[in-house]
Design a protein around this motif. Sequence first.
Motif, PDB file in Angstrom:
ATOM      1  N   TRP A   1      17.283   9.336  -2.416  1.00  0.00           N
ATOM      2  CA  TRP A   1      16.480  10.002  -3.287  1.00  0.00           C
ATOM      3  C   TRP A   1      16.377   9.626  -4.443  1.00  0.00           C
ATOM      4  O   TRP A   1      15.508  10.221  -5.282  1.00  0.00           O
ATOM      5  CB  TRP A   1      17.137  11.537  -3.142  1.00  0.00           C
ATOM      6  N   TRP A   2      17.456   8.852  -5.254  1.00  0.00           N
ATOM      7  CA  TRP A   2      17.476   8.387  -6.593  1.00  0.00           C
ATOM      8  C   TRP A   2      16.360   7.269  -6.776  1.00  0.00           C
ATOM      9  O   TRP A   2      16.207   7.133  -8.032  1.00  0.00           O
ATOM     10  CB  TRP A   2      18.571   8.396  -7.298  1.00  0.00           C
ATOM     11  N   LEU A   3      16.102   6.827  -5.498  1.00  0.00           N
ATOM     12  CA  LEU A   3      14.801   5.614  -5.955  1.00  0.00           C
ATOM     13  C   LEU A   3      13.589   5.988  -5.372  1.00  0.00           C
ATOM     14  O   LEU A   3      12.597   5.159  -5.838  1.00  0.00           O
ATOM     15  CB  LEU A   3      15.549   4.214  -5.196  1.00  0.00           C
ATOM     16  N   GLN A   4      13.430   6.949  -4.895  1.00  0.00           N
ATOM     17  CA  GLN A   4      11.900   7.319  -4.041  1.00  0.00           C
ATOM     18  C   GLN A   4      10.907   7.282  -5.012  1.00  0.00           C
ATOM     19  O   GLN A   4      11.041   8.181  -5.922  1.00  0.00           O
ATOM     20  CB  GLN A   4      12.195   8.715  -3.463  1.00  0.00           C
ATOM     21  N   GLY A   5       9.819   6.477  -4.775  1.00  0.00           N
ATOM     22  CA  GLY A   5       8.788   6.726  -5.544  1.00  0.00           C
ATOM     23  C   GLY A   5       8.513   5.831  -6.834  1.00  0.00           C
ATOM     24  O   GLY A   5       7.579   5.386  -7.606  1.00  0.00           O
ATOM     25  N   ILE A   6       9.865   5.240  -7.396  1.00  0.00           N
ATOM     26  CA  ILE A   6      10.210   4.571  -8.566  1.00  0.00           C
ATOM     27  C   ILE A   6       9.413   3.153  -8.331  1.00  0.00           C
ATOM     28  O   ILE A   6       8.732   2.693  -9.487  1.00  0.00           O
ATOM     29  CB  ILE A   6      11.551   4.398  -8.873  1.00  0.00           C
ATOM     30  N   PRO A   7       9.757   2.402  -7.238  1.00  0.00           N
ATOM     31  CA  PRO A   7       9.187   0.979  -7.329  1.00  0.00           C
ATOM     32  C   PRO A   7       7.793   1.014  -7.652  1.00  0.00           C
ATOM     33  O   PRO A   7       7.134   0.168  -8.317  1.00  0.00           O
ATOM     34  CB  PRO A   7       9.636   0.522  -5.705  1.00  0.00           C
ATOM     35  N   GLU A   8       6.943   1.842  -6.802  1.00  0.00           N
ATOM     36  CA  GLU A   8       5.452   1.897  -6.980  1.00  0.00           C
ATOM     37  C   GLU A   8       4.821   2.034  -8.396  1.00  0.00           C
ATOM     38  O   GLU A   8       4.248   1.487  -8.981  1.00  0.00           O
ATOM     39  CB  GLU A   8       4.940   2.879  -6.303  1.00  0.00           C
ATOM     40  N   ARG A   9       5.701   3.324  -8.921  1.00  0.00           N
ATOM     41  CA  ARG A   9       5.340   3.643 -10.381  1.00  0.00           C
ATOM     42  C   ARG A   9       5.844   2.272 -11.387  1.00  0.00           C
ATOM     43  O   ARG A   9       5.001   2.134 -12.388  1.00  0.00           O
ATOM     44  CB  ARG A   9       6.211   4.704 -10.743  1.00  0.00           C
ATOM     45  N   GLU A  10       6.825   1.809 -11.273  1.00  0.00           N
ATOM     46  CA  GLU A  10       7.244   0.545 -12.138  1.00  0.00           C
ATOM     47  C   GLU A  10       6.152  -0.479 -11.982  1.00  0.00           C
ATOM     48  O   GLU A  10       5.701  -1.151 -13.018  1.00  0.00           O
ATOM     49  CB  GLU A  10       8.604  -0.046 -11.848  1.00  0.00           C
ATOM     50  N   VAL A  11       5.856  -1.022 -10.695  1.00  0.00           N
ATOM     51  CA  VAL A  11       5.095  -2.053 -10.573  1.00  0.00           C
ATOM     52  C   VAL A  11       3.768  -1.835 -11.052  1.00  0.00           C
ATOM     53  O   VAL A  11       3.013  -2.648 -11.738  1.00  0.00           O
ATOM     54  CB  VAL A  11       4.815  -2.303  -9.044  1.00  0.00           C
ATOM     55  N   ARG A  12       3.241  -0.526 -10.873  1.00  0.00           N
ATOM     56  CA  ARG A  12       1.736  -0.013 -11.288  1.00  0.00           C
ATOM     57  C   ARG A  12       1.892  -0.033 -12.969  1.00  0.00           C
ATOM     58  O   ARG A  12       1.060  -0.541 -13.544  1.00  0.00           O
ATOM     59  CB  ARG A  12       1.391   1.089 -11.000  1.00  0.00           C
ATOM     60  N   GLY A  13       2.826   0.314 -13.429  1.00  0.00           N
ATOM     61  CA  GLY A  13       3.027   0.624 -14.958  1.00  0.00           C
ATOM     62  C   GLY A  13       3.033  -0.750 -15.568  1.00  0.00           C
ATOM     63  O   GLY A  13       2.357  -1.099 -16.427  1.00  0.00           O
ATOM     64  N   ILE A  14       3.816  -1.781 -15.222  1.00  0.00           N
ATOM     65  CA  ILE A  14       3.882  -3.016 -15.661  1.00  0.00           C
ATOM     66  C   ILE A  14       2.561  -3.772 -15.466  1.00  0.00           C
ATOM     67  O   ILE A  14       2.181  -4.268 -16.547  1.00  0.00           O
ATOM     68  CB  ILE A  14       4.796  -3.739 -14.868  1.00  0.00           C
ATOM     69  N   GLU A  15       1.944  -3.813 -14.396  1.00  0.00           N
ATOM     70  CA  GLU A  15       0.687  -4.470 -14.285  1.00  0.00           C
ATOM     71  C   GLU A  15      -0.312  -3.752 -15.382  1.00  0.00           C
ATOM     72  O   GLU A  15      -1.431  -4.397 -15.968  1.00  0.00           O
ATOM     73  CB  GLU A  15       0.104  -4.072 -13.025  1.00  0.00           C
ATOM     74  N   SER A  16      -0.267  -2.314 -15.564  1.00  0.00           N
ATOM     75  CA  SER A  16      -1.058  -2.028 -16.697  1.00  0.00           C
ATOM     76  C   SER A  16      -0.713  -2.503 -18.136  1.00  0.00           C
ATOM     77  O   SER A  16      -1.838  -2.206 -18.919  1.00  0.00           O
ATOM     78  CB  SER A  16      -1.064  -0.148 -16.547  1.00  0.00           C
ATOM     79  N   ILE A  17       0.337  -2.724 -18.234  1.00  0.00           N
ATOM     80  CA  ILE A  17       0.545  -3.278 -19.695  1.00  0.00           C
ATOM     81  C   ILE A  17       0.294  -4.675 -20.085  1.00  0.00           C
ATOM     82  O   ILE A  17       0.557  -5.503 -21.156  1.00  0.00           O
ATOM     83  CB  ILE A  17       1.627  -2.768 -20.487  1.00  0.00           C
ATOM     84  N   LEU A  18       0.098  -5.731 -19.102  1.00  0.00           N
ATOM     85  CA  LEU A  18       0.064  -6.956 -19.032  1.00  0.00           C
ATOM     86  C   LEU A  18      -1.209  -7.381 -19.740  1.00  0.00           C
ATOM     87  O   LEU A  18      -2.207  -7.028 -19.374  1.00  0.00           O
ATOM     88  CB  LEU A  18       0.417  -7.596 -17.588  1.00  0.00           C
ATOM     89  N   PRO A  19      -1.076  -8.582 -20.266  1.00  0.00           N
ATOM     90  CA  PRO A  19      -2.359  -9.133 -20.801  1.00  0.00           C
ATOM     91  C   PRO A  19      -3.027  -9.666 -19.647  1.00  0.00           C
ATOM     92  O   PRO A  19      -2.651 -10.175 -18.569  1.00  0.00           O
ATOM     93  CB  PRO A  19      -1.821 -10.328 -21.822  1.00  0.00           C
TER      94      PRO A  19
END
Length: 317
Positions: free
Chosen positions: A257-275
């Motif tokens: 429960w403490w990890l659910q959904g976080i991997p996808e959010r972080e990967v998409r977030g990181i991709e959004s701020i990369l040059p």
Amino acid sequence: MHHWVTATAATMSAADLPAVHEMWSLAVPEMAFEYEPLLHTLLALSAAHRATLFPDQSNSLRPIQHAYIDFALQEHRPITADLDGNTSEAVCANAMLLSLYTLFLRSEPSSDSYEPPLLWLSVARGIRTIMRTVFHQLIQSDSKLNPLLLAKPLLFHEGLSNFKGTAKPFHFILEYRQDEENIDEKTQKAYSESVDYLECLYTASKSPTSKWVLRKMFTGFPPMVPQFYELVTEKRPRALVILGYLFALAKKVENVWWLQGIPEREVRGIESILPAEWKWTMVWPLNLINEDPSVTSEEGNIATATPSATSNIAETS
């Protein structure tokens, strides 16, 4: 209250090792009633856990979990600021749980633009500071935490020397645009150790390794490579890509429960701020979190895009 504390502690690991499961279910709650900051952390986690089980109660539970975690941090920080060889096992357990709590916070809704998980990286790397002080003392005193500390992989005992493999599927991250970044010896070491660790996690994920072991390796990344935190605070693209691959690999083990959904959010977030010139490196992590069937175990398929795709990405971004 005691029931929720015990139940939540048991879910923090989801370990398939009976001794580790018993440690979280029985020993850690017992420590909590002797060390107040740990009790407050468990109560915060209990409120957070209940909110995931009963979403209609989340608005009323969120202030409770935040209040308890504030109490925990206020009491825990002065103790960890003055560590010595007599630091208790309860302090160590609390540091681990605070790390997991700050990771769970990444699942909370936010309308703000993406920022990397600096709080988690900072709190988690603090575990290394504590363990460096007391690890051998805990082992020699037959600590109640020993089932976790001695369960493979042995993170704090063997150090990073055990996290180097022959396969180098992610070394292209180290080599790409290297001449454009000011990389001193300390920075190069942090990058290299991070990628070595990442490659071990990747190799383990392709073998019949239990999800608990993979989660231990995932959550062990910040304390094992503490210098990585500074590189992420500077939002260096190379560090962000490494972090993106780390979270992508966690997708396979997010069934707690403490990890659910976080991997996808972080990967998409990181991709959004990369040059734009770095976005091609995130094709594989994005495919992985999307559970794309074209993502296979073949190392050659990891970098499914190439730098030549940069011009196309730049034109559409």
